[in-house]
Design a protein around this motif. Structure first.
Motif, PDB file in Angstrom:
ATOM      1  N   ASN A  63       0.832  -1.210   0.000  1.00  0.00           N
ATOM      2  CA  ASN A  63       0.000   0.000   0.000  1.00  0.00           C
ATOM      3  C   ASN A  63       0.860   1.251   0.000  1.00  0.00           C
ATOM      4  O   ASN A  63       0.586   2.223  -0.721  1.00  0.00           O
ATOM      5  CB  ASN A  63      -0.916   0.007   1.228  1.00  0.00           C
ATOM      6  CG  ASN A  63      -2.038  -0.996   1.132  1.00  0.00           C
ATOM      7  OD1 ASN A  63      -2.087  -1.800   0.201  1.00  0.00           O
ATOM      8  ND2 ASN A  63      -2.930  -0.988   2.094  1.00  0.00           N
ATOM      9  N   ALA A  64       1.899   1.250   0.821  1.00  0.00           N
ATOM     10  CA  ALA A  64       2.769   2.425   0.915  1.00  0.00           C
ATOM     11  C   ALA A  64       3.514   2.668  -0.403  1.00  0.00           C
ATOM     12  O   ALA A  64       3.688   3.816  -0.816  1.00  0.00           O
ATOM     13  CB  ALA A  64       3.762   2.235   2.059  1.00  0.00           C
ATOM     14  N   ILE A  65       3.938   1.589  -1.059  1.00  0.00           N
ATOM     15  CA  ILE A  65       4.640   1.739  -2.332  1.00  0.00           C
ATOM     16  C   ILE A  65       3.737   2.378  -3.372  1.00  0.00           C
ATOM     17  O   ILE A  65       4.126   3.324  -4.075  1.00  0.00           O
ATOM     18  CB  ILE A  65       5.145   0.372  -2.817  1.00  0.00           C
ATOM     19  CG1 ILE A  65       6.256  -0.139  -1.894  1.00  0.00           C
ATOM     20  CG2 ILE A  65       5.664   0.458  -4.255  1.00  0.00           C
ATOM     21  CD1 ILE A  65       6.707  -1.548  -2.203  1.00  0.00           C
ATOM     22  N   VAL A  66       2.522   1.878  -3.494  1.00  0.00           N
ATOM     23  CA  VAL A  66       1.579   2.414  -4.475  1.00  0.00           C
ATOM     24  C   VAL A  66       1.212   3.855  -4.141  1.00  0.00           C
ATOM     25  O   VAL A  66       1.121   4.718  -5.021  1.00  0.00           O
ATOM     26  CB  VAL A  66       0.327   1.511  -4.535  1.00  0.00           C
ATOM     27  CG1 VAL A  66      -0.793   2.190  -5.318  1.00  0.00           C
ATOM     28  CG2 VAL A  66       0.672   0.167  -5.161  1.00  0.00           C
ATOM     29  N   PHE A  67       1.001   4.143  -2.854  1.00  0.00           N
ATOM     30  CA  PHE A  67       0.631   5.491  -2.442  1.00  0.00           C
ATOM     31  C   PHE A  67       1.733   6.491  -2.760  1.00  0.00           C
ATOM     32  O   PHE A  67       1.464   7.655  -3.074  1.00  0.00           O
ATOM     33  CB  PHE A  67       0.320   5.499  -0.944  1.00  0.00           C
ATOM     34  CG  PHE A  67      -0.161   6.822  -0.424  1.00  0.00           C
ATOM     35  CD1 PHE A  67      -1.455   7.262  -0.669  1.00  0.00           C
ATOM     36  CD2 PHE A  67       0.682   7.633   0.310  1.00  0.00           C
ATOM     37  CE1 PHE A  67      -1.894   8.485  -0.188  1.00  0.00           C
ATOM     38  CE2 PHE A  67       0.254   8.853   0.796  1.00  0.00           C
ATOM     39  CZ  PHE A  67      -1.042   9.283   0.540  1.00  0.00           C
ATOM     40  N   SER A  68       3.003   6.046  -2.701  1.00  0.00           N
ATOM     41  CA  SER A  68       4.118   6.957  -2.921  1.00  0.00           C
ATOM     42  C   SER A  68       4.191   7.461  -4.353  1.00  0.00           C
ATOM     43  O   SER A  68       4.853   8.464  -4.618  1.00  0.00           O
ATOM     44  CB  SER A  68       5.435   6.260  -2.561  1.00  0.00           C
ATOM     45  OG  SER A  68       5.724   5.218  -3.467  1.00  0.00           O
TER      46      SER A  68
END
Length: 628
Positions: free
Chosen positions: A569-574
C-alpha cells in the motif's frame, strides 16, 4: 498569556517528538505490578505478551527489535530457559523462506519477472479494463512465489511507464486524437500510421532511487517544442509542456492528468496492483509471511495434525484467489471506470484510440529491450517449475508422494526441497556450458568469471528479510511461552461464554476482528498475537481449530484501506496517483469481498478438505495435555 501558551505548545511538541521513547519506558513500568502482585507463570507470560504486543502495534521500536523482548524477559521471569527460547527463533519455515529467497533473487537478477509481466500485459492489450486485468493477473502470479512487497516494487515501475505514456500522449495530443479511430487490418497500413506517431516519441528517464538529485524527464511535442517533466516529492511528475496551440491545453494547464478519465485509470491501475499482490500472497504457504507464521505455529501446537502442507493449502486457497481476483477487478472497474465494460474491455483490434496504440507500442518496446530469452532465465524457470512440482508431490494426500520412497518417514518437508534447490543456484554457472565468451557477454556479473554462479551471496542478502525472520521467531517464542505457562488454557476458559455460538459465527467474528486490527498494525504482529488466543478458543468451544485459524490467517492480509496497512500500500501510495480517501473507499469494498469469499470457502469446499465438521483427535490430544 501568549508566552505561557507558546511555552505550553513547546512542551507538547517535545512530548510528541519523544512519544515513542515515552511509550517504550511507560508501558513496561505500568504493567509491572501484574507479575509482582501475581507471581505465577501465567501472569509473567501475560506481562511479556502484552509488552511485546504494544511494541508491535505501536511500532515504538522496530518490529524485529520488539520480537527480541521474549528472548530476555522469559528467562528473567522464569517462564522458559534461555536455550529453549533461542530454539524458537529458527524453525523449519526459516529454512523454507531462505530457499524461496534464493529463487526470488535469481528471478529478479535475470529479469524473468519483467518478461512474465510484460508478456501477460501484451496479451491483455491496452484497453483500460483489460490492461488492469492483465496487470492484476501477472501480479497475482508473481506474488505467489515472491513477497508481496517485492512483487509490488517490481510491477509498479512497469505500470508507471505505461501510465506516463498515457499522460504524456494525452497532453500532447489534441481532442480529436483521443477519439476512437479505425485500425487498419494490413500490417503495411499499421506501419505507415506508426510513422506518423514518431513525432510524439518520448524518452522517459526514470529517477534512480539511490541518487540524491532527481532527474528531469524530457518530452518532445508534435512541433518540436521541448517541455520538461519535473519530479515533486517522489510522486507523479508535474507536467508543464509548452505547445504553441494554447487553446488545446488551456483547460488542462492546472492538472497533471489530461482528463478525469485518465486520472481514474491511474487510480484503478495503481490500486489494482497492491490488491493483486495481496491476493496472490494467499495462494501458497510461502506467498506471505503470515502464511508461514500460521503453518509453523499450527504444526508446533498440533504436531499430530498432518493436514497443512503446500498441496492442501493451494487446493483451498486457489479458488479463493480466483474469485477474489474477478470480484476485485469488477469492483475497481465499477468504482473508477464505470460500467461500460464493452468499451473498456474489448479485445477487438478494429477500433483503438491513438493512445491505446501508443501504449501497446510502448509495452512492446520495453519487451523488445529484454532481447531473446537467455540461458539464466531458462535455468531459473526450470528451477521454479521443479520446486513447485516437488512441493505438490511430496505428500499430495490422494496418492503416495515421493517421500514414500524413503524408509524413514517424517524427515523431509517443503523446506528440504526449497533449501536444496536454493543451494544449487549458488553452484550452477550462469553461462551456458561450452559457449563462447562473446555470446555470454550480456550475462551480468559473468564477464570476468566464466564460472560465476546464478546468484551470489550478495544477491541473496539483498532480498533476505531478516527482520521478518526474527519477527516470526518472536511469535514462536510467545506461543511456546503461552503453552508452557498455561496462559493459553486460562484464556480459553475465559472465553467459555461464547460456547453457544455456532462455528461459522465464531469464525466470522474472528475474521472481522483481525481485519480491523491489521489496518493499523503490521500483519505478522497481528496474527502472532491472535493465533494462540484463537487456538485456545477453538479448543474450549470444541471447534476444529482450522475452522478459525485458516480464515483469520487469510483475513489478516486484508489491511488494504490505509497506506500504513502493509508495505505494498505504501509503495503504491508513494507514486501519487491515489489519495487516502481513494484507498479507504476501494479498500473497504475489497475487505468485504475478502471476508465474504473466505467465509464461503471455509463453509463449502474447505469443510470436506480439512474435515471441519468434527473435533479432530489431534486437537483432543492437545486439549487433554494442556489441561493436565
Amino acid at each position: 498569556m501568549r508566552l505561557e501558551a507558546a511555552a505550553r505548545m513547546d512542551v507538547f511538541r517535545k512530548l510528541w517528538t519523544a512519544r515513542k521513547l515515552i511509550l517504550v519506558v511507560f508501558i513496561p513500568l505500568s504493567l509491572l505490578p501484574l507479575p509482582l502482585i501475581h507471581p505465577t507463570s501465567e501472569a509473567c507470560c501475560a506481562y511479556v505478551l502484552m509488552v511485546t504486543a504494544v511494541y508491535w502495534v505501536s511500532e515504538a521500536v522496530p518490529l524485529g527489535a520488539a520480537a527480541l523482548v521474549p528472548a530476555f524477559l522469559y528467562p528473567l521471569f522464569g517462564v522458559l530457559k534461555s536455550s529453549e527460547v533461542a530454539a524458537e527463533y529458527c524453525k523449519d519455515t526459516t529454512l523454507l523462506l531462505m530457499g524461496v529467497i534464493c529463487l526470488a533473487a535469481s528471478i529478479e537478477k535475470w529479469n524473468l519477472h519483467k518478461r512474465i509481466a510484460l508478456r501477460m500485459v501484451m496479451i491483455a492489450g491496452a484497453k483500460p479494463g483489460m490492461l488492469v486485468l492483465g496487470f492484476m493477473c501477472c501480479t497475482v502470479f508473481l506474488s505467489m512465489w515472491l513477497s508481496n512487497t517485492s512483487t509490488t516494487a517490481m510491477v509498479m515501475p512497469i505500470a508507471e511507464a505505461v501510465l506516463q505514456q498515457l499522460i504524456c500522449t494525452g497532453l500532447a495530443d489534441g481532442p480529436a486524437d483521443s477519439e476512437t479511430t479505425e485500425a487498419p487490418e494490413e500490417d503495411s497500413a499499421v506501419s505507415d500510421k506508426e510513422e506518423n506517431f514518431d513525432k510524439n516519441k518520448l524518452e522517459l528517464l526514470y529517477r534512480n532511487d539511490s541518487s540524491d538529485c532527481p532527474k528531469q524527464d524530457f518530452c518532445t511535442g508534435e512541433d518540436g517544442t521541448n517541455g520538461f517533466i519535473g519530479h515533486t516529492n517522489g510522486h507523479l511528475p508535474q507536467l508543464a509542456i509548452e505547445i504553441p496551440n494554447v487553446k488545446r491545453v488551456k483547460a488542462r494547464r492546472d492538472s497533471q492528468y489530461p482528463t478525469k478519465q485518465d486520472h481514474m485509470i491511474c487510480k484503478c491501475l495503481s490500486l489494482s496492483i497492491t490488491y493483486a499482490a495481496t491476493i496472490g500472497g494467499l495462494i501458497t504457504i510461502t506467498g506471505t509471511s503470515t502464511n508461514l507464521i500460521f503453518a509453523e505455529q499450527f504444526n508446533t501446537r498440533y504436531p499430530g495434525a498432518k493436514v497443512i502442507n503446500f498441496g492442501t493449502w493451494f487446493i483451498f486457497s486457489f479458488p479463493i484467489a480466483i474469485i477474489m481476483l474477478v470480484l476485485t477487478w469488477l469492483w475497481l472497474h465499477f468504482l473508477f471506470l464505470g460500467c461500460n465494460f464493452r468499451e473498456t474491455c474489448s479485445w477487438s483490434k478494429k477500433r483503438k484510440t491513438r493512445r491505446e496504440m501508443l501504449s501497446e507500442k510502448r509495452i512492446q518496446e520495453e519487451y523488445a529491450k529484454l532481447g531473446p530469452i537467455s540461458y539464466p532465465e531458462v535455468v531459473t524457470g526450470v528451477f521454479f517449475i521443479l520446486m513447485t512440482l516437488l512441493w505438490f508431490t511430496r505428500e499430495p494426500g490422494f496418492v503416495p508422494g515421493w517421500t514414500s520412497l524413503f524408509e524413514k518417514k517424517g524427515y523431509r518437508t517443503d523446506a528440504t526441497v526449497s533449501v536444496l534447490l536454493g543451494f544449487l543456484l549458488f553452484l550452477i554457472p550462469a553461462r551456458r556450458p561450452f559457449s563462447s565468451s562473446s555470446s555470454s557477454s550480456s550475462y551480468r556479473g559473468t564477464e570476468s568469471d566464466p564460472l560465476a554462479p546464478m546468484i551470489t551471496w550478495k544477491d541473496f542478502q539483498r532480498l533476505m528479510p531478516w527482520e521478518i525472520v526474527i519477527l516470526v521467531g518472536g511469535g514462536y517464542a510467545l506461543a511456546a511461552g503461552c503453552k508452557v505457562s498455561g496462559l493459553s488454557m486460562w484464556i480459553g476458559r475465559q472465553l467459555e461464554p461464547m460456547s453457544g455460538l455456532p462455528p461459522w459465527a465464531v469464525t466470522l467474528l474472528a475474521c472481522l476482528l483481525v481485519s480491523a486490527v491489521t489496518e493499523f498494525a503490521s500483519n505478522p504482529a497481528t496474527l502472532t498475537v491472535f493465533l494462540p488466543i484463537l487456538s485456545a478458543l477453538s479448543e474450549t468451544l470444541r471447534i476444529n481449530p482450522l475452522h478459525t485459524l485458516i480464515p483469520s490467517t487469510m483475513c489478516v492480509s486484508f489491511g488494504v484501506m490505509l497506506p500504513v496497512g502493509n508495505p505494498p500500500n505504501a509503495i503504491v501510495f508513494s507514486y501519487g496517483h491515489v489519495k487516502i480517501s481513494d484507498m479507504v473507499k476501494a479498500g473497504f469494498g475489497v475487505n468485504l469481498i475478502g471476508v465474504a469469499v473466505v467465509m464461503l470457502a471455509i463453509t463449502t469446499w474447505g469443510s470436506p478438505l480439512f474435515n471441519l465438521n468434527e473435533f479432530p483427535a489431534w486437537a483432543v490430544a492437545r486439549n487433554v495435555t494442556g489441561s493436565l
